[in-house]
Design a protein around this motif. Structure first.
Motif, short mmCIF file in Angstrom:
data_model
loop_
_atom_site.label_atom_id
_atom_site.label_comp_id
_atom_site.label_asym_id
_atom_site.label_seq_id
_atom_site.Cartn_x
_atom_site.Cartn_y
_atom_site.Cartn_z
N ASP A 14 -4.42 -10.38 -2.48
CA ASP A 14 -2.97 -10.35 -2.25
C ASP A 14 -2.20 -11.17 -3.27
O ASP A 14 -1.00 -10.95 -3.48
N ASP B 85 -4.76 7.52 0.04
CA ASP B 85 -4.05 6.30 0.41
C ASP B 85 -5.05 5.16 0.61
O ASP B 85 -5.73 5.10 1.64
N LEU C 183 -7.99 -2.21 -3.76
CA LEU C 183 -6.85 -3.06 -3.47
C LEU C 183 -6.74 -4.09 -4.58
O LEU C 183 -7.75 -4.57 -5.09
N ALA D 217 -7.67 9.07 5.22
CA ALA D 217 -6.88 8.37 4.20
C ALA D 217 -6.38 9.27 3.09
O ALA D 217 -5.33 9.01 2.50
N GLN E 213 -4.60 1.94 1.15
CA GLN E 213 -4.28 1.04 2.26
C GLN E 213 -4.77 1.63 3.58
O GLN E 213 -5.36 0.93 4.41
N LYS E 214 -4.55 2.92 3.76
CA LYS E 214 -5.00 3.58 4.99
C LYS E 214 -6.52 3.63 5.04
O LYS E 214 -7.13 3.43 6.10
N TYR E 215 -7.15 3.86 3.91
CA TYR E 215 -8.61 3.92 3.85
C TYR E 215 -9.21 2.59 4.29
O TYR E 215 -10.11 2.54 5.14
N PHE E 216 -8.72 1.50 3.73
CA PHE E 216 -9.25 0.19 4.10
C PHE E 216 -8.98 -0.13 5.57
O PHE E 216 -9.79 -0.78 6.23
N ALA E 217 -7.86 0.36 6.10
CA ALA E 217 -7.56 0.15 7.52
C ALA E 217 -8.57 0.88 8.40
O ALA E 217 -9.04 0.34 9.41
N LYS F 219 -9.13 -11.46 0.72
CA LYS F 219 -7.89 -10.72 0.54
C LYS F 219 -6.70 -11.67 0.44
O LYS F 219 -5.85 -11.54 -0.44
#
Length: 220
Positions: A90, A121, A53, A118, A123-127, A85
């Protein structure tokens, strides 16, 4: 013991999986940390591709090596990472890379599932990683497969896909290669371990501790 699809699948079918942690073929070797690490060695991505990220050209790069069954890793993810983050990732100041370093077969299974859900992806992995850490006490149990499946279903992974995922030797080999590189080249021997622009930060660290490392690098 060599970690192969056959041995891993056999171990996953055993009810005493967690008890095998100390006998894991992913077990660490060595205990000494080098004083400094090669920038190229730290930067070398996972064979599966790094999950990151933040912008690639960020002034500061943090690399975390973590095990999905590590309670200190879970504490960092739930208590410290959200602050990092918001303040640094961010805002484009920090690039954060998460690399798998499973301390046992249960952690390997969790990491494999996160990769399967994920795909590429980040973002999906971190989620998914966030959910696994927050629900760590629910699935790091004597029989981890069913609770892992339930988490996978919440993310759209069917039972069939889950079973296929844990038999995917390419993913397992990639995770193992990531850990081997960290052990052999970076001398990582515990989790969580972080590299902040190449400087080792070992163990659970507060947000304020990271601030003291990051802020001078942003001013440099």
């Amino acid at each position: 013991m060599i970690l192969t699809r056959r041995t891993f699948s056999a171990l996953l079918s055993m009810t005493g999986l967690v008890a095998l942690a100390g006998l894991s073929p992913l077990r660490l070797i060595g205990s000494a940390f080098a004083q400094s690490q090669s920038a190229a060695d730290v930067a070398k991505p996972s064979p599966l591709g790094d999950m990151a990220l933040g912008p690639e050209n960020a002034s500061v790069t943090i690399v975390e090596y973590a095990s999905m069954t590590c309670p200190h890793c879970a504490a960092f993810t739930t208590e410290v990472f959200p602050k990092l983050k918001a303040a640094y990732i961010d805002t484009g100041k920090v690039r954060f890379i998460f690399r798998e370093f499973p301390l046992d077969l249960v952690a390997a299974a969790g990491s494999m599932m996160a990769r399967c859900i994920a795909k590429n992806d980040a973002q999906k992995y971190f989620a998914v990683v966030d959910v696994l850490f927050k629900q760590q006490t629910d699935w790091v149990v004597k029989n981890p497969i069913e609770p892992l499946k339930r988490i996978g279903k919440q993310a759209g992974l069917s039972d069939e896909a889950f079973n296929a995922c844990l038999k995917d030797q390419a993913i397992l080999d990639g995770i193992k290669a990531t850990q081997d590189h960290a052990t052999d080249k970076l001398k990582v021997n515990s989790t969580p371990s972080f590299f902040v622009n190449g400087t080792l930060v070992k163990g659970e660290t507060s947000f304020e501790g990271f601030q003291k490392l990051i802020d001078p690098l942003l001013k440099a």
